[in-house]
Design a protein around this motif. Structure first.
Motif, PDB file in Angstrom:
ATOM      1  N   ILE A 238      -7.992   2.061   5.605  1.00  0.00           N
ATOM      2  CA  ILE A 238      -9.251   2.615   6.117  1.00  0.00           C
ATOM      3  C   ILE A 238      -9.674   1.900   7.396  1.00  0.00           C
ATOM      4  N   GLN A 239      -9.398   0.589   7.479  1.00  0.00           N
ATOM      5  CA  GLN A 239      -9.748  -0.175   8.679  1.00  0.00           C
ATOM      6  C   GLN A 239      -8.810   0.116   9.846  1.00  0.00           C
ATOM      7  N   GLY A 240      -7.726   0.857   9.581  1.00  0.00           N
ATOM      8  CA  GLY A 240      -6.833   1.260  10.663  1.00  0.00           C
ATOM      9  C   GLY A 240      -5.513   0.526  10.734  1.00  0.00           C
ATOM     10  N   TYR A 241      -5.214  -0.342   9.771  1.00  0.00           N
ATOM     11  CA  TYR A 241      -3.941  -1.066   9.774  1.00  0.00           C
ATOM     12  C   TYR A 241      -2.821  -0.182   9.230  1.00  0.00           C
ATOM     13  N   ARG A 242      -1.600  -0.544   9.583  1.00  0.00           N
ATOM     14  CA  ARG A 242      -0.412   0.106   9.024  1.00  0.00           C
ATOM     15  C   ARG A 242       0.009  -0.707   7.804  1.00  0.00           C
ATOM     16  N   VAL A 243      -0.008  -0.073   6.642  1.00  0.00           N
ATOM     17  CA  VAL A 243       0.119  -0.802   5.379  1.00  0.00           C
ATOM     18  C   VAL A 243       1.208  -0.185   4.504  1.00  0.00           C
ATOM     19  N   ALA A 244       1.944  -1.049   3.825  1.00  0.00           N
ATOM     20  CA  ALA A 244       2.849  -0.614   2.760  1.00  0.00           C
ATOM     21  C   ALA A 244       2.464  -1.349   1.487  1.00  0.00           C
ATOM     22  N   LEU A 245       2.478  -0.649   0.377  1.00  0.00           N
ATOM     23  CA  LEU A 245       2.274  -1.255  -0.938  1.00  0.00           C
ATOM     24  C   LEU A 245       3.564  -1.098  -1.718  1.00  0.00           C
ATOM     25  N   ILE A 246       4.131  -2.226  -2.142  1.00  0.00           N
ATOM     26  CA  ILE A 246       5.370  -2.187  -2.928  1.00  0.00           C
ATOM     27  C   ILE A 246       5.036  -2.560  -4.371  1.00  0.00           C
ATOM     28  N   ASP A 247       5.199  -1.611  -5.254  1.00  0.00           N
ATOM     29  CA  ASP A 247       4.971  -1.850  -6.676  1.00  0.00           C
ATOM     30  C   ASP A 247       6.248  -2.456  -7.253  1.00  0.00           C
ATOM     31  N   CYS A 248       6.164  -3.731  -7.601  1.00  0.00           N
ATOM     32  CA  CYS A 248       7.335  -4.457  -8.127  1.00  0.00           C
ATOM     33  C   CYS A 248       7.270  -4.598  -9.639  1.00  0.00           C
ATOM     34  N   ASP A 249       6.291  -3.986 -10.267  1.00  0.00           N
ATOM     35  CA  ASP A 249       6.026  -4.152 -11.702  1.00  0.00           C
ATOM     36  C   ASP A 249       6.465  -2.897 -12.450  1.00  0.00           C
ATOM     37  N   SER A 250       7.347  -3.065 -13.426  1.00  0.00           N
ATOM     38  CA  SER A 250       7.851  -1.901 -14.168  1.00  0.00           C
ATOM     39  C   SER A 250       6.762  -1.183 -14.957  1.00  0.00           C
TER      40      SER A 250
END
Length: 400
Positions: A137-149
């Protein structure tokens, strides 16, 4: 006796299989009857012009002027010609026009922040997803990696992990196949412009055993595998948020190795505080062990977030004060208080940031947003402090 045990074991296994089939069937019906909550039907959050102007860093008048002279497309309107909210994608177009994108410079390091604790139920995934969405929302380029099964973060993006996703959609192929060179295959767009997700599902659990077994056979370099994957996509992002499993296993070790920042959510209860003390002791030992093998993580910051706080409970208030004394400046000043708004959003497989309006009441929602924004704004400041290109602006803003 042996025959009896065999029969009982078989009966138990059949019961588990039946229950698994039934629960999967129910999940599929829930998914089909609530399509509005599914990932492919999600809508971006929208913002009125006043909020849009705040987020973009310009006045409403500047936005209207840019629309009038054609530098921005005409504002979206209803059939009654009323202006409607701007999407996040439209905000990012405005940032591009006005030169207010907050991106890091190309030679600044990508922030890889792990939200980690070795105890479940501390609000780890809730914090991970809200942090990732706040930064988008603040304008950053973001990736979220879900490492939890367990895939809680994935679920909050509208997926039913073991119905909507296969193991090939997760980290699993990259962790097990050394010939793969990039995580690009697993990235998928979300309904938040600028935010991409690498999802998880239950099959990811299998990689814990496979990596541990291969490491036991002397393939210690596997602990660097996630770091290699992140390096393959890092130039596309300002921040990569990692949501690891709540245990010290092979994947958690890989997350520690890959991260350059660590955020630890801690509810102010005796059990959670005790668990966090054990986590810190194990973390210290783990970092020493990794260092001996040449895999020491380099953490730019370590922060603790008081999560699931209920200050109406006197014991929680006492523990919160104790945590502030012990952790000092490493403690995020804003507590993330327990809120029915978060609970109700989660029940809809959503987050507070994407709800169109309050599920509970405006007062409860506004309080919840105040706490979420307060926590995430402090973490945003830590992230920006990692970037040399931002230091001048931080000093000018009186934040460094």
């Amino acid at each position: 006796m042996a025959a009896s045990l065999d029969i009982d074991d078989t009966h138990d296994l059949l019961s588990v299989a039946t229950l698994a089939q039934r629960t999967s069937s129910v999940l599929e019906r829930l998914r089909d009857s609530a399509r509005s909550a599914r990932a492919d039907d999600r809508r971006e959050p929208t913002f009125p012009i006043g909020k849009a102007a705040d987020l973009v860093g310009r006045t409403p008048a500047a936005i209207r002027d840019a629309e009038k002279d054609g530098r921005l497309p005409p504002p979206p309107r209803t059939e009654n010609n009323r202006r409607v909210g701007y999407t996040l994608a439209q905000l990012n177009d405005m940032r591009g026009l006005f030169g207010t994108r907050p991106w890091r410079a190309a030679d600044d390091p990508c922030c890889v922040v792990a939200v980690q604790n070795f105890k479940g139920g501390v609000g780890k995934s809730t914090l991970s997803v809200h942090l990732a969405q706040y930064l988008a929302i603040q304008g950053y380029r973001v990736a979220l990696i879900d490492c939890d099964s367990q895939a809680s973060a994935t679920t909050l993006f509208g997926y039913v992990p073991d119905l909507d996703l296969t193991e090939d959609d997760t980290l699993y192929p990259f962790l097990r196949q050394e010939e793969m060179t990039s995580l690009e295959y697993a990235l998928r767009k979300t309904h938040f412009d600028g935010l991409e997700l690498i999802p998880a599902n239950l099959r990811l659990f299998q990689s814990e055993y496979e990596i541990a077994a291969r490491m036991a056979r002397g393939q210690g370099g596997l602990i660097d595998r996630l770091s290699q994957g992140i390096a393959s996509i890092a130039d596309r992002f300002d921040v990569i948020v990692l949501d690891p499993p709540p245990a010290l296993g092979a994947i958690s070790l890989s997350v520690l190795r890959a991260a350059n920042a660590l955020v630890v959510p801690v509810p102010p209860t005796v059990m959670d505080f005790s668990s966090t003390a054990a986590f810190l002791a194990m973390l210290d030992e783990t970092i020493e062990t990794l260092a001996e093998r040449g895999f020491a993580p380099t953490l730019k910051f370590l922060r603790f977030v008081a999560s699931k706080v209920d200050e109406n409970k006197s014991m929680q208030k006492e523990l919160l004060n104790l945590m502030r004394t012990l952790f000092g400046h490493a403690m995020v000043r804003t507590p993330l208080k327990d809120s029915a708004e978060i609970d109700n959003a989660t029940a809809r497989l959503m987050t507070v940031y994407e709800l169109d309006g309050p599920v509970t009441s405006s007062a409860v929602r506004n309080r919840c947003l105040t706490y979420l924004d307060g926590v995430n704004a402090e973490l945003e400041l830590d992230i920006r402090a990692m970037w040399p290109s931002h230091l001048g602006r931080l000093r000018k803003e009186g934040l460094a």
